[in-house]
Design a protein around this motif. Structure first.
Motif, mmCIF file in Angstrom:
data_model
loop_
_atom_site.group_PDB
_atom_site.id
_atom_site.type_symbol
_atom_site.label_atom_id
_atom_site.label_comp_id
_atom_site.label_asym_id
_atom_site.label_seq_id
_atom_site.Cartn_x
_atom_site.Cartn_y
_atom_site.Cartn_z
ATOM 1 N N LYS A 4 0.845 -1.183 0.000
ATOM 2 C CA LYS A 4 0.000 0.000 0.000
ATOM 3 C C LYS A 4 0.881 1.233 0.000
ATOM 4 C CE LYS A 4 -4.318 -1.435 2.123
ATOM 5 N NZ LYS A 4 -5.411 -0.950 2.954
ATOM 6 N N ILE A 5 0.334 2.293 -0.528
ATOM 7 C CA ILE A 5 1.015 3.572 -0.463
ATOM 8 C C ILE A 5 0.663 4.171 0.885
ATOM 9 C CG2 ILE A 5 1.042 5.891 -1.470
ATOM 10 C CD1 ILE A 5 0.169 4.181 -4.099
ATOM 11 N N LYS A 6 1.686 4.679 1.596
ATOM 12 C CA LYS A 6 1.447 5.138 2.961
ATOM 13 C C LYS A 6 0.581 6.382 3.054
ATOM 14 C CE LYS A 6 4.146 3.933 6.758
ATOM 15 N NZ LYS A 6 5.368 3.276 7.125
ATOM 16 N N ASN A 7 1.017 7.445 2.400
ATOM 17 C CA ASN A 7 0.349 8.733 2.583
ATOM 18 C C ASN A 7 0.064 9.424 1.269
ATOM 19 O OD1 ASN A 7 0.456 9.247 5.600
ATOM 20 N ND2 ASN A 7 2.596 8.779 5.179
ATOM 21 N N VAL A 8 -1.182 9.854 1.131
ATOM 22 C CA VAL A 8 -1.562 10.657 -0.020
ATOM 23 C C VAL A 8 -2.133 11.967 0.501
ATOM 24 C CG1 VAL A 8 -3.174 10.850 -1.955
ATOM 25 C CG2 VAL A 8 -2.025 8.680 -1.515
ATOM 26 N N CYS A 9 -1.721 13.076 -0.096
ATOM 27 C CA CYS A 9 -2.294 14.375 0.252
ATOM 28 C C CYS A 9 -3.142 14.869 -0.906
ATOM 29 C CB CYS A 9 -1.202 15.408 0.504
ATOM 30 S SG CYS A 9 -0.295 15.128 2.024
ATOM 31 N N LEU A 57 5.573 11.791 5.610
ATOM 32 C CA LEU A 57 5.530 12.613 4.406
ATOM 33 C C LEU A 57 4.701 11.921 3.330
ATOM 34 C CD1 LEU A 57 9.218 13.865 4.173
ATOM 35 C CD2 LEU A 57 7.210 15.238 4.718
ATOM 36 N N PRO A 58 4.047 12.715 2.498
ATOM 37 C CA PRO A 58 3.243 12.099 1.446
ATOM 38 C C PRO A 58 4.108 11.408 0.400
ATOM 39 C CG PRO A 58 3.302 14.492 1.178
ATOM 40 C CD PRO A 58 3.973 14.186 2.475
ATOM 41 N N ASP A 59 3.555 10.374 -0.194
ATOM 42 C CA ASP A 59 4.197 9.728 -1.335
ATOM 43 C C ASP A 59 3.623 10.325 -2.610
ATOM 44 O OD1 ASP A 59 5.669 7.575 0.151
ATOM 45 O OD2 ASP A 59 3.629 7.256 0.861
ATOM 46 N N LEU A 60 2.433 10.896 -2.446
ATOM 47 C CA LEU A 60 1.713 11.451 -3.587
ATOM 48 C C LEU A 60 0.968 12.697 -3.137
ATOM 49 C CD1 LEU A 60 0.379 11.166 -6.472
ATOM 50 C CD2 LEU A 60 -1.345 9.744 -5.385
ATOM 51 N N LYS A 127 -6.286 4.930 -10.186
ATOM 52 C CA LYS A 127 -5.692 3.600 -10.101
ATOM 53 C C LYS A 127 -4.341 3.548 -10.826
ATOM 54 C CE LYS A 127 -6.647 -1.276 -10.563
ATOM 55 N NZ LYS A 127 -7.569 -2.321 -10.978
ATOM 56 N N GLU A 128 -4.287 4.158 -12.008
ATOM 57 C CA GLU A 128 -3.031 4.196 -12.766
ATOM 58 C C GLU A 128 -1.929 4.877 -11.970
ATOM 59 O OE1 GLU A 128 -3.124 5.949 -16.754
ATOM 60 O OE2 GLU A 128 -4.993 4.834 -17.077
ATOM 61 N N ILE A 129 -2.266 6.034 -11.401
ATOM 62 C CA ILE A 129 -1.280 6.799 -10.639
ATOM 63 C C ILE A 129 -0.775 5.987 -9.455
ATOM 64 C CG2 ILE A 129 -1.001 8.798 -9.113
ATOM 65 C CD1 ILE A 129 -2.917 10.311 -10.986
ATOM 66 N N LEU A 130 -1.701 5.365 -8.731
ATOM 67 C CA LEU A 130 -1.315 4.587 -7.546
ATOM 68 C C LEU A 130 -0.488 3.371 -7.941
ATOM 69 C CD1 LEU A 130 -4.615 4.717 -5.451
ATOM 70 C CD2 LEU A 130 -2.545 6.079 -5.132
ATOM 71 N N THR A 131 -0.884 2.711 -9.019
ATOM 72 C CA THR A 131 -0.181 1.510 -9.440
ATOM 73 C C THR A 131 1.266 1.825 -9.798
ATOM 74 O OG1 THR A 131 -2.295 0.768 -10.302
ATOM 75 C CG2 THR A 131 -0.404 -0.546 -10.898
ATOM 76 N N GLU A 132 1.464 2.991 -10.436
ATOM 77 C CA GLU A 132 2.833 3.410 -10.771
ATOM 78 C C GLU A 132 3.676 3.623 -9.523
ATOM 79 O OE1 GLU A 132 3.149 6.915 -13.229
ATOM 80 O OE2 GLU A 132 1.717 6.067 -14.655
ATOM 81 N N LEU A 133 3.030 4.075 -8.463
ATOM 82 C CA LEU A 133 3.767 4.375 -7.230
ATOM 83 C C LEU A 133 4.112 3.113 -6.420
ATOM 84 C CD1 LEU A 133 1.978 7.445 -5.648
ATOM 85 C CD2 LEU A 133 4.323 7.321 -6.409
#
Length: 136
Positions: A4-9, A57-60, A127-133
């Motif tokens: 999972k991506i930790k932090n999104v702002c 800190l945000p990842d995205l 979904k695309e953005i998250l998958t890339e991350l």
């Protein structure tokens, strides 16, 4: 367990947009924490307060350009001055409902931007953005 991506702002003064984004993120189940900010300054302060806590800190960052008080462009001008911890990668996407050529040109002033998204933004784009991350 899936990565999972930790932090999104999400930095946007539009409450409805914030709500819809949160729903997309929750349905995709790829993000641990969603931080909501209604102007650039709130987001900037959050990042500054956590410069020594890379895990917070945000990842995205999804950044609206048209906001009262401190808009997305002002945020970016301040953001580039920050010294992020070594190795910390933050992907920043600019969000706008404007397709004005002038905004596209302005975005080019910030070569680190990961992309320029025009609203409305659907679940597939998220979904695309998250998958890339996500780490492969």
């Amino acid at each position: 367990m899936m990565n999972k991506i930790k932090n999104v702002c999400v930095v946007d003064d539009d409450e409805l947009f914030q709500f819809v984004m949160r729903q997309h993120f929750e349905r995709l189940e790829l993000v641990e924490k969603i931080h909501k900010f209604t102007d650039g300054e709130q987001a900037l302060n959050y990042i500054k307060q956590n410069l020594n806590k890379p895990d917070n800190l945000p990842d995205l960052i999804l950044l609206d350009v048209n906001m009262p008080y401190m808009d997305g462009w002002q945020f970016l001008r301040e953001y580039v001055k920050l010294s992020l911890p070594a190795g910390k990668q933050i992907k920043v996407y600019v969000l706008t409902s404007s397709t004005h050529e002038s905004d596209l040109q302005r975005a080019k002033e910030f070569p680190f931007l990961a992309g320029y998204l025009v609203k409305p933004i659907g679940k597939n784009i998220i979904k695309e953005i998250l998958t890339e991350l996500l780490p492969a």
